[in-house]
Design a protein around this motif. Structure first.
Motif, short mmCIF file in Angstrom:
data_model
loop_
_atom_site.label_atom_id
_atom_site.label_comp_id
_atom_site.label_asym_id
_atom_site.label_seq_id
_atom_site.Cartn_x
_atom_site.Cartn_y
_atom_site.Cartn_z
N ILE A 1 0.81 -1.22 0.00
CA ILE A 1 0.00 0.00 0.00
C ILE A 1 0.84 1.27 0.00
O ILE A 1 0.31 2.34 -0.28
CB ILE A 1 -0.99 0.03 1.18
N SER A 2 2.13 1.16 0.30
CA SER A 2 3.00 2.34 0.25
C SER A 2 4.39 1.91 -0.18
O SER A 2 4.75 0.73 -0.08
CB SER A 2 3.07 3.03 1.62
N TYR A 3 5.18 2.88 -0.60
CA TYR A 3 6.56 2.56 -1.00
C TYR A 3 7.36 2.09 0.21
O TYR A 3 8.22 1.22 0.09
CB TYR A 3 7.22 3.77 -1.67
N ASP A 4 7.09 2.65 1.37
CA ASP A 4 7.80 2.21 2.59
C ASP A 4 7.54 0.73 2.87
O ASP A 4 8.46 -0.01 3.22
CB ASP A 4 7.37 3.05 3.80
N ILE A 5 6.29 0.32 2.73
CA ILE A 5 5.96 -1.10 2.94
C ILE A 5 6.63 -1.95 1.86
O ILE A 5 7.19 -3.00 2.15
CB ILE A 5 4.43 -1.32 2.93
N TYR A 6 6.59 -1.48 0.62
CA TYR A 6 7.25 -2.20 -0.48
C TYR A 6 8.73 -2.41 -0.16
O TYR A 6 9.25 -3.51 -0.34
CB TYR A 6 7.11 -1.42 -1.79
N ASP B 1 5.39 8.48 -10.22
CA ASP B 1 5.26 7.87 -8.90
C ASP B 1 6.13 8.53 -7.84
O ASP B 1 6.02 8.24 -6.66
CB ASP B 1 5.54 6.37 -8.95
N GLY B 2 7.04 9.43 -8.23
CA GLY B 2 7.85 10.18 -7.28
C GLY B 2 9.00 9.38 -6.68
O GLY B 2 9.62 9.82 -5.72
N VAL B 3 9.33 8.22 -7.25
CA VAL B 3 10.40 7.38 -6.72
C VAL B 3 11.41 7.13 -7.84
O VAL B 3 11.04 6.81 -8.96
CB VAL B 3 9.84 6.04 -6.20
#
Length: 108
Positions: free
Chosen positions: A38-43, A78-80
């Protein structure tokens, strides 16, 4: 008469169900059952993927399994900077998910 109507309705549904139009980003198809974060941090914490990590994040409802064959759209901005993860619209447009690029194939 009712049978002809149902056949026509089924045919119309199958045509529209096969069409997938993206307003932004590219149309893609998910190959394999993909865990979507659900978030890049979780990914970032989920990958590299292990059964223990997947179970822990799934139980916490921070990961959703996106079924094989799901047609969706990428989110280009996506900002990453990391090229490995791909941000996609979730099934039925309810939420966006980060998934590994290895699960994402161009829609045909």
């Amino acid at each position: 008469m009712k049978r002809a109507f149902l056949i026509a309705l089924t045919g119309a549904f199958s045509v529209t169900a096969g069409a997938h139009i993206c307003s932004q980003g590219a149309p893609v198809k998910i190959e394999g059952d993909a865990p979507g974060a659900i978030s890049y941090d979780i990914y970032s914490q989920l990958y590299p993927l292990t059964p223990v990590k997947l179970a822990r994040f799934s139980m916490a409802q921070q990961v959703k399994m996106i079924p094989d064959g799901t047609k969706t759209c990428t989110i280009s901005d996506d900002g990453v900077d990391d090229p490995g993860p791909v941000l996609v619209n979730g099934p039925r447009g309810q939420m966006n998910y980060w998934i590994s690029g290895s699960y994402v194939k161009p829609a045909s």
